[in-house]
Design a protein around this motif. Structure first.
Motif, PDB file in Angstrom:
ATOM      1  N   MET A 287       0.936  -0.795  -0.054  1.00  0.00           N
ATOM      2  CA  MET A 287      -0.051  -0.269  -0.131  1.00  0.00           C
ATOM      3  C   MET A 287       0.599   1.419   0.067  1.00  0.00           C
ATOM      4  SD  MET A 287      -3.491  -0.919   2.900  1.00  0.00           S
ATOM      5  CE  MET A 287      -3.992  -0.131   2.233  1.00  0.00           C
ATOM      6  N   MET A 288       0.065   2.347  -0.207  1.00  0.00           N
ATOM      7  CA  MET A 288       0.671   3.424   0.022  1.00  0.00           C
ATOM      8  C   MET A 288       0.709   4.381   1.845  1.00  0.00           C
ATOM      9  SD  MET A 288       3.148   5.486  -1.479  1.00  0.00           S
ATOM     10  CE  MET A 288       2.919   4.582  -3.397  1.00  0.00           C
ATOM     11  N   ILE A 289       2.152   4.992   2.476  1.00  0.00           N
ATOM     12  CA  ILE A 289       1.808   5.223   3.520  1.00  0.00           C
ATOM     13  C   ILE A 289       1.969   6.524   3.781  1.00  0.00           C
ATOM     14  CG2 ILE A 289       3.379   4.765   4.673  1.00  0.00           C
ATOM     15  CD1 ILE A 289       2.577   4.330   6.962  1.00  0.00           C
ATOM     16  N   PHE A 290       1.175   7.390   3.870  1.00  0.00           N
ATOM     17  CA  PHE A 290       1.049   9.018   4.005  1.00  0.00           C
ATOM     18  C   PHE A 290       1.484   9.215   5.701  1.00  0.00           C
ATOM     19  CE2 PHE A 290      -1.818   8.247   0.259  1.00  0.00           C
ATOM     20  CZ  PHE A 290      -0.757   8.977  -0.277  1.00  0.00           C
ATOM     21  N   ILE A 291       2.430  10.117   6.264  1.00  0.00           N
ATOM     22  CA  ILE A 291       2.237  10.403   7.379  1.00  0.00           C
ATOM     23  C   ILE A 291       3.628  11.618   7.601  1.00  0.00           C
ATOM     24  CG2 ILE A 291       5.468   8.707   7.363  1.00  0.00           C
ATOM     25  CD1 ILE A 291       3.840   8.114  10.702  1.00  0.00           C
ATOM     26  N   GLY A 292       2.850  12.701   8.374  1.00  0.00           N
ATOM     27  CA  GLY A 292       3.231  13.769   8.256  1.00  0.00           C
ATOM     28  C   GLY A 292       3.248  14.364   6.427  1.00  0.00           C
ATOM     29  N   THR A 293       4.221  15.040   6.368  1.00  0.00           N
ATOM     30  CA  THR A 293       4.279  14.914   5.076  1.00  0.00           C
ATOM     31  C   THR A 293       4.467  13.742   3.837  1.00  0.00           C
ATOM     32  OG1 THR A 293       6.393  16.274   4.644  1.00  0.00           O
ATOM     33  CG2 THR A 293       4.263  17.503   5.334  1.00  0.00           C
ATOM     34  N   LYS A 294       5.092  12.925   4.415  1.00  0.00           N
ATOM     35  CA  LYS A 294       6.033  11.835   3.167  1.00  0.00           C
ATOM     36  C   LYS A 294       4.751  10.899   2.833  1.00  0.00           C
ATOM     37  CE  LYS A 294       9.104   9.858   6.095  1.00  0.00           C
ATOM     38  NZ  LYS A 294      10.596  10.754   5.625  1.00  0.00           N
ATOM     39  N   GLN A 295       5.033  10.311   1.762  1.00  0.00           N
ATOM     40  CA  GLN A 295       4.997   9.424   1.692  1.00  0.00           C
ATOM     41  C   GLN A 295       5.502   7.757   0.474  1.00  0.00           C
ATOM     42  OE1 GLN A 295       2.760  10.897  -1.914  1.00  0.00           O
ATOM     43  NE2 GLN A 295       2.154   8.981  -2.598  1.00  0.00           N
ATOM     44  N   ILE A 296       5.400   6.771   1.712  1.00  0.00           N
ATOM     45  CA  ILE A 296       6.085   6.088   0.840  1.00  0.00           C
ATOM     46  C   ILE A 296       4.842   4.506   0.816  1.00  0.00           C
ATOM     47  CG2 ILE A 296       8.072   6.963   0.992  1.00  0.00           C
ATOM     48  CD1 ILE A 296       8.010   5.095   3.772  1.00  0.00           C
ATOM     49  N   GLU A 297       5.887   3.664  -0.061  1.00  0.00           N
ATOM     50  CA  GLU A 297       5.254   2.334  -0.603  1.00  0.00           C
ATOM     51  C   GLU A 297       5.505   1.473   0.976  1.00  0.00           C
ATOM     52  OE1 GLU A 297       6.395   0.275  -3.533  1.00  0.00           O
ATOM     53  OE2 GLU A 297       5.100   1.305  -5.144  1.00  0.00           O
ATOM     54  N   VAL A 298       4.942   0.326   1.405  1.00  0.00           N
ATOM     55  CA  VAL A 298       4.560   0.337   2.565  1.00  0.00           C
ATOM     56  C   VAL A 298       4.051  -1.176   2.302  1.00  0.00           C
ATOM     57  CG1 VAL A 298       2.830   1.013   4.135  1.00  0.00           C
ATOM     58  CG2 VAL A 298       3.384   0.120   5.426  1.00  0.00           C
ATOM     59  N   LYS A 299       4.627  -2.206   3.367  1.00  0.00           N
ATOM     60  CA  LYS A 299       3.559  -3.863   3.108  1.00  0.00           C
ATOM     61  C   LYS A 299       2.802  -4.090   4.217  1.00  0.00           C
ATOM     62  CE  LYS A 299       5.781  -7.107   1.263  1.00  0.00           C
ATOM     63  NZ  LYS A 299       6.790  -8.614   1.503  1.00  0.00           N
ATOM     64  N   VAL A 300       1.586  -4.555   4.563  1.00  0.00           N
ATOM     65  CA  VAL A 300       0.485  -4.508   5.767  1.00  0.00           C
ATOM     66  C   VAL A 300       0.891  -5.894   6.052  1.00  0.00           C
ATOM     67  CG1 VAL A 300      -1.186  -3.542   6.720  1.00  0.00           C
ATOM     68  CG2 VAL A 300      -0.408  -2.373   5.733  1.00  0.00           C
ATOM     69  N   LEU A 301       1.643  -5.976   7.170  1.00  0.00           N
ATOM     70  CA  LEU A 301       1.027  -7.738   7.505  1.00  0.00           C
ATOM     71  C   LEU A 301       0.676  -7.055   9.156  1.00  0.00           C
ATOM     72  CD1 LEU A 301       4.584  -8.207   7.370  1.00  0.00           C
ATOM     73  CD2 LEU A 301       3.133  -9.124   5.838  1.00  0.00           C
ATOM     74  N   LEU A 302      -0.970  -8.417   8.120  1.00  0.00           N
ATOM     75  CA  LEU A 302      -2.115  -8.303   9.760  1.00  0.00           C
ATOM     76  C   LEU A 302      -1.805  -9.445  11.155  1.00  0.00           C
ATOM     77  CD1 LEU A 302      -5.346  -8.661   7.954  1.00  0.00           C
ATOM     78  CD2 LEU A 302      -3.776  -6.434   8.787  1.00  0.00           C
ATOM     79  N   TYR A 303      -1.209  -9.304  12.448  1.00  0.00           N
ATOM     80  CA  TYR A 303      -1.158  -9.301  13.150  1.00  0.00           C
ATOM     81  C   TYR A 303      -2.429 -10.832  13.764  1.00  0.00           C
ATOM     82  CZ  TYR A 303       3.302  -7.365  14.573  1.00  0.00           C
ATOM     83  OH  TYR A 303       4.695  -7.012  14.691  1.00  0.00           O
ATOM     84  N   GLU A 304      -3.573  -9.629  13.676  1.00  0.00           N
ATOM     85  CA  GLU A 304      -4.402 -11.184  13.154  1.00  0.00           C
ATOM     86  C   GLU A 304      -5.403 -11.257  11.859  1.00  0.00           C
ATOM     87  OE1 GLU A 304      -5.852 -10.904  17.630  1.00  0.00           O
ATOM     88  OE2 GLU A 304      -6.037  -9.323  16.324  1.00  0.00           O
ATOM     89  N   GLU A 305      -5.302 -12.509  11.189  1.00  0.00           N
ATOM     90  CA  GLU A 305      -5.398 -12.349   9.705  1.00  0.00           C
ATOM     91  C   GLU A 305      -7.448 -12.146   9.590  1.00  0.00           C
ATOM     92  OE1 GLU A 305      -3.988 -15.251   7.161  1.00  0.00           O
ATOM     93  OE2 GLU A 305      -1.777 -15.197   7.921  1.00  0.00           O
ATOM     94  N   ASP A 306      -7.944 -12.677  10.672  1.00  0.00           N
ATOM     95  CA  ASP A 306      -9.169 -12.309  10.748  1.00  0.00           C
ATOM     96  C   ASP A 306      -9.444 -10.796  11.252  1.00  0.00           C
ATOM     97  OD1 ASP A 306      -8.642 -12.210  13.709  1.00  0.00           O
ATOM     98  OD2 ASP A 306      -9.826 -13.342  14.234  1.00  0.00           O
ATOM     99  N   ALA A 307      -9.061 -10.101  11.651  1.00  0.00           N
ATOM    100  CA  ALA A 307      -9.096  -8.580  11.290  1.00  0.00           C
ATOM    101  C   ALA A 307      -8.984  -7.608  10.317  1.00  0.00           C
ATOM    102  CB  ALA A 307      -8.164  -8.312  12.936  1.00  0.00           C
ATOM    103  N   GLN A 308      -9.315  -7.654   9.646  1.00  0.00           N
ATOM    104  CA  GLN A 308      -9.133  -7.061   7.964  1.00  0.00           C
ATOM    105  C   GLN A 308     -10.143  -5.220   8.053  1.00  0.00           C
ATOM    106  OE1 GLN A 308     -10.505  -9.899   5.714  1.00  0.00           O
ATOM    107  NE2 GLN A 308      -7.982 -10.466   4.846  1.00  0.00           N
ATOM    108  N   ILE A 309     -10.466  -5.408   8.813  1.00  0.00           N
ATOM    109  CA  ILE A 309     -11.663  -3.999   9.060  1.00  0.00           C
ATOM    110  C   ILE A 309     -10.705  -3.187   9.622  1.00  0.00           C
ATOM    111  CG2 ILE A 309     -13.372  -2.471   9.593  1.00  0.00           C
ATOM    112  CD1 ILE A 309     -15.062  -5.478   8.599  1.00  0.00           C
ATOM    113  N   ARG A 310     -10.022  -3.827  11.188  1.00  0.00           N
ATOM    114  CA  ARG A 310      -9.809  -2.482  12.320  1.00  0.00           C
ATOM    115  C   ARG A 310      -8.690  -3.880  12.678  1.00  0.00           C
ATOM    116  NH1 ARG A 310     -14.894  -1.886  13.570  1.00  0.00           N
ATOM    117  NH2 ARG A 310     -14.631  -0.368  12.881  1.00  0.00           N
TER     118      ARG A 310
END
Length: 610
Positions: A287-310
């Motif tokens: 995905m793409m992450i925006f933090i502060g004024t920074k914008q970079i690519e990021v890989k999102v790894l879920l700690y609980e795979e059934d928690a996909q909404i939050r």
């Protein structure tokens, strides 16, 4: 003077830029491309003030393809002025902007219902009711007011100004650590490099050094401007332009300026995320992450795979990223905002999942005592509080106060390190093992630190004091020794052991500190013994850390003179032929000592007889 940063957001063509001009006379669309296209492309900045309050406006784009600039502006807002055309109502970009503001938990929202002169009062009343109901659907948005306005009705503009100046000061959690994301960087003739941005925390003064985290360079702040006026200092929530002295690398948007030594970079961090409108995030998504004024690519790894909404996730980056606890971020996929959240663990700890989730749950509740316990248990060789600013958003003093409320830990206040109490027992056994194996060991806390490099001097001192109180060791002039041995005999034994070791090593003696460590002798005591051996002409000091028994030295000098007699000279190369095991350090030292002989003359690099 109160300082507030207020963002203006809303759908394209709903009148943000015109409204700002009506409020303070500033025309935000100053870039040629902005004028040409009639929309706000990049972040525009202006301000207005009364006797008590200065409001810095950040006018962000509303066009759907420019959403990333809107996100960059939203970081650091104290409130947001959201413009909604009274004729059209809430539009797609209005919704997206409010979703982002909700994810970032921007404290207050004022709705400017623009172009109200073009609709009936009944329509205005319907819009107000509709918008109130709509805003209530957002968990983190606080609606302060809905003000119907028109740039052609001065009274409506005055009412809006009154609402803006009446915004309360948001008490932001602060630990005083200066943090500032660059949103613009440029060079001016005769001035040099200038950056602009919002001070997220702390303060900066002219003459201060600021650290560009991603570039590992420290720069001096030559001058500071706040709203085009030179100031000696700028504070949290102020927009400031900084003139920086001679950067070695080009500065650009997205860089973090901070105080050196407090924020480290990591290629992965742990976060809490919450998606928009129930959108799911799949495990291992790029995905793409925006933090502060920074914008970079990021890989999102879920700690609980059934928690996909939050839920909790690990974010992996292709470069180091410099974040702090509770820092907000936004995630997007294919150009659309999907989720946002808060950084929970900005420091990459090698923690197993069974410990990671309890840690993240503690951090999510700001339960730092529970987090401390987990981290101390995990960091068997000491957990450092030096990183408390970055890890927990709290200063060292507060971190120590929290630590003092905990049980079963040892606190090194000077070194800002916490140790699990079990480590003390382990270290105590190691120390006593030294004295059991070597009854003539003479060690201090400092010398034991050299043996157990992970343990602080404060921790070791505490253990030694305990052993002394229990009469298992005796403190004698700062040195701990076996209480059952003769003091005079110790001095003699140590001198004999050091001299014996030097004799055994001949012309390749170890450095003194290595000898002391091998014999379990404190360095200061060892230095005193070596000084006595030197005074007694038993040992010759050739260099700072090179002590040679006179007996070995004379034998070597005699042999070197024999080589000169046979070969006609001696130099480093020839010396090496006869003594292949000698390093260059020894070769040079011995040749320089040979130079002190009255029968030897140096010719270039060679030594010959006179």
């Amino acid at each position: 003077m109160r300082h507030l940063v207020v963002g203006t957001a809303g759908h394209v063509d709903h009148g943000k830029t015109a409204l700002i001009k009506a409020l303070n006379g500033f025309e935000g669309d100053t870039l040629g491309e902005e004028k040409k296209r009639g929309i706000t492309i990049d972040l525009s900045f202006s301000h207005m003030q009364d006797q008590n309050t200065n409001i810095a406006f950040v006018d962000v784009p509303g066009h759907e393809k420019l959403i990333k600039n809107m996100i960059a502006g939203a970081f650091g807002f104290d409130a947001t002025l959201v413009v909604i055309d009274a004729r059209e109502g809430v539009m797609p970009q209005t919704n997206e902007h409010l979703e982002i503001l909700n994810l970032l938990k921007v404290p207050y929202i004022i709705i400017a219902l623009t172009k109200c002169d073009l609709v009936s009062q009944e329509k205005i009343n319907d819009r107000v009711s509709e918008i109130k109901t709509y805003i209530d659907t957002f968990a983190h948005l606080k609606l302060k007011a809905i003000v119907p306005v028109s740039i052609y009705l001065p009274k409506s503009i005055a009412l809006l100004k009154e609402e803006l100046f009446g915004l309360p000061i948001v008490q932001k959690k602060s630990n005083g650590l200066f943090r500032y994301y660059v949103d613009r960087a440029f060079s001016l003739p005769g001035i040099g490099t200038v950056v602009t941005g919002t001070i997220l925390d702390g303060e900066v003064k002219a003459g201060d050094k600021v650290f560009v985290a991603e570039q590992n360079q420290e720069l001096i702040v030559r001058n500071i401007q706040v709203h085009e006026k030179d100031v000696p200092c700028a504070y949290t929530s102020q927009r400031a332009a900084l003139n920086l002295q001679n950067p070695k690398q080009t500065l650009s948007r997205g860089l973090l300026l901070t105080t050196k030594g407090y924020i480290k970079g990591f290629t992965q961090i742990d976060v809490w995320f919450d998606s928009i409108s129930g959108q799911k995030i799949e495990h291992n998504t790029q995905m793409m992450i925006f933090i502060g004024t920074k914008q970079i690519e990021v890989k999102v790894l879920l700690y609980e795979e059934d928690a996909q909404i939050r839920g909790f996730a690990k974010l992996q980056f292709g470069q180091k990223i410099y974040t702090v606890f509770n820092e907000p971020f936004i995630l997007s996929l294919s150009g659309r905002v999907v989720a946002g959240g808060m950084v929970l663990n900005p420091v990459n700890d090698p923690i197993k999942k069974r410990l990671k989730l309890p840690l993240l749950k503690s951090l999510a509740k700001s339960d730092f005592s529970a987090a401390f316990k987990i981290l101390v248990t995990m960091h068997k060789r000491g957990f450092g509080l030096i990183s408390s600013n970055q890890r927990f958003g709290i200063g060292h003093e507060k971190a120590l106060l929290l630590a003092k409320e905990m049980e079963h830990i040892f606190i090194d206040e000077k070194g800002l390190v916490l140790y699990d109490i079990s480590v003390k027992r382990e270290l105590e056994e190691k120390i006593m093992d030294i004295y059991k194996k070597n009854k003539y060991a003479m060690l201090s806390a400092k010398s034991l630190c050299l043996k157990e490099t992970w343990a602080s001097e404060t921790l070791i001192s505490d253990i030694l004091e305990k052993l002394s109180k229990e009469n298992r060791l005796l403190l004698d002039n700062g040195i701990y020794r076996d209480p059952n041995i003769d003091v005079k005999d110790v001095q003699t034994v140590i001198q004999t052991k050091i001299f014996s070791m030097l004799l055994d090593e001949g012309v390749t003696p170890k450095a003194p500190y290595n000898i002391y460590d091998a014999l379990d002798i404190d360095r200061k005591m060892g230095d005193r013994v070596l000084k006595k051996l030197t005074s007694a002409k038993k040992v010759k000091r050739l260099q700072h850390n090179l002590f040679v028994p006179f007996e070995s030295l004379i034998q070597l000098m005699t042999h070197l003179q024999q080589i000169i007699k046979n070969e006609g000279y001696i130099d480093i190369a020839l010396f090496k032929v006869y003594y292949p095991n000698l390093s260059r350090k020894y070769l040079i030292a011995y040749l320089e000592y040979l130079d002190t002989y009255p029968t030897i003359r140096k010719e270039g690099l060679k030594r010959v007889f006179i």
